[in-house]
Write an enzyme that holds these catalytic residues in place. Structure first.
Site, PDB file in Angstrom:
ATOM      1  N   ASN A 294       1.986   2.950  -2.703  1.00  0.00           N
ATOM      2  CA  ASN A 294       1.431   3.846  -3.732  1.00  0.00           C
ATOM      3  C   ASN A 294       0.065   4.378  -3.300  1.00  0.00           C
ATOM      4  OD1 ASN A 294       3.106   4.191  -6.275  1.00  0.00           O
ATOM      5  ND2 ASN A 294       3.323   1.988  -5.885  1.00  0.00           N
TER       6      ASN A 294
ATOM      7  N   GLY B 291       0.777  -1.244   0.000  1.00  0.00           N
ATOM      8  CA  GLY B 291       0.000   0.000   0.000  1.00  0.00           C
ATOM      9  C   GLY B 291       0.800   1.280   0.000  1.00  0.00           C
TER      10      GLY B 291
ATOM     11  N   HIS C 131       2.741   0.505 -13.000  1.00  0.00           N
ATOM     12  CA  HIS C 131       3.520  -0.704 -13.277  1.00  0.00           C
ATOM     13  C   HIS C 131       4.998  -0.387 -13.061  1.00  0.00           C
ATOM     14  CE1 HIS C 131       4.523  -4.539 -15.056  1.00  0.00           C
ATOM     15  NE2 HIS C 131       5.440  -3.935 -15.778  1.00  0.00           N
TER      16      HIS C 131
ATOM     17  N   ASN D 284      -3.450   2.358 -13.679  1.00  0.00           N
ATOM     18  CA  ASN D 284      -2.598   1.392 -12.985  1.00  0.00           C
ATOM     19  C   ASN D 284      -1.177   1.928 -12.969  1.00  0.00           C
ATOM     20  OD1 ASN D 284      -1.773  -1.214 -11.884  1.00  0.00           O
ATOM     21  ND2 ASN D 284      -0.894  -1.640 -13.894  1.00  0.00           N
TER      22      ASN D 284
END
Ligand code: GAR
Length: 210
Positions: free
Chosen positions: A14, A12, A109, A107
């Site tokens: 980010n 968690g 990555h 998202n």
């Protein structure tokens, strides 16, 4: 402010960076809830400690991937979600779910896409002998890690790097670009159209890199 939900599976960090950015009332997104597919995700406690409602929706409680995603979708509806941010959500989402949220789900990555899709990105970057590595925020489309790019940051790969040292350097860059990208999407300055990211209201010399 755009009502934004965050999906996590683990640590968690980010998520925490997004919550911290959105704590500023001028930030164009507000974090309305966190959903984890894992009950042991450390991020759940971090969210609750910051006053953000968090719920666990385990895959094992559902008969199929589709039913699991439908439960997540119902939870998102319950939160009045307008935008979804995947932050270390480690499960592939089904095509109907992704299509429903396409253009409204982003998202992060841990690689410079389109290089190193999938898992173990830092180990693979080291093995390949990359001298530069980094992270990407992109719109989510049904094909994994293939959606249009919103922002990227590059970091150097040092000669003596371990996987952990490189991962930590990339993670710092992630915490920088993810709030920046969410801000752009929430403002409508980055949006997805015909499979591309379209930017509006930005200066020609803006870089959108970390
Ligand atoms: C981050 O490095 C994120 O980029 C990566 O997982 C980590 C989650 O850390 N995501 C993926 O690999 C997606 N396939 P966090 O929970 O501390 O944000």
């Amino acid at each position: 402010r755009k009502r934004t939900a965050i999906l996590i599976s683990g640590r968690g960090s980010n998520m925490t960076a997004l919550i911290a950015a959105a704590a500023n009332p001028d930030f164009p997104a507000e974090i309305v809830g966190v959903i984890s597919d894992r009950s042991d995700a450390a991020g759940i406690g971090l969210a609750i400690a910051r006053g953000i409602p968090a719920q666990v929706i385990p895959r094992a409680d559902h008969a199929s991937k589709e039913a699991h995603d439908a439960a997540i979708d119902a939870a998102l509806a319950g939160l009045g979600t307008e935008l979804v941010a995947l932050a270390g959500y480690m499960r592939l989402l089904t095509t109907p779910f992704v299509e429903k949220w396409q253009g409204r789900m982003i998202n992060i990555h841990p690689a410079l896409l389109p290089a190193f899709k999938g898992l173990d990105t830092h180990r693979r970057a080291l093995e390949t002998g990359m001298r530069i590595h980094g992270c990407t925020v992109h719109f989510v489309t049904p094909a994994m890690d293939e959606g249009p790019i919103i922002a990227q940051a590059a970091v150097p790969v040092l000669l003596g790097d371990s996987e952990d040292a490189l991962a930590a350097r990339v993670l710092k860059a992630e915490h920088h670009i993810y709030p920046m990208a969410l801000k752009l999407v929430a403002e409508g300055k980055a949006r997805m159209a015909e499979g591309r990211t379209v930017f509006t209201g930005l200066a020609e010399n803006d870089t959108l890199s970390g």
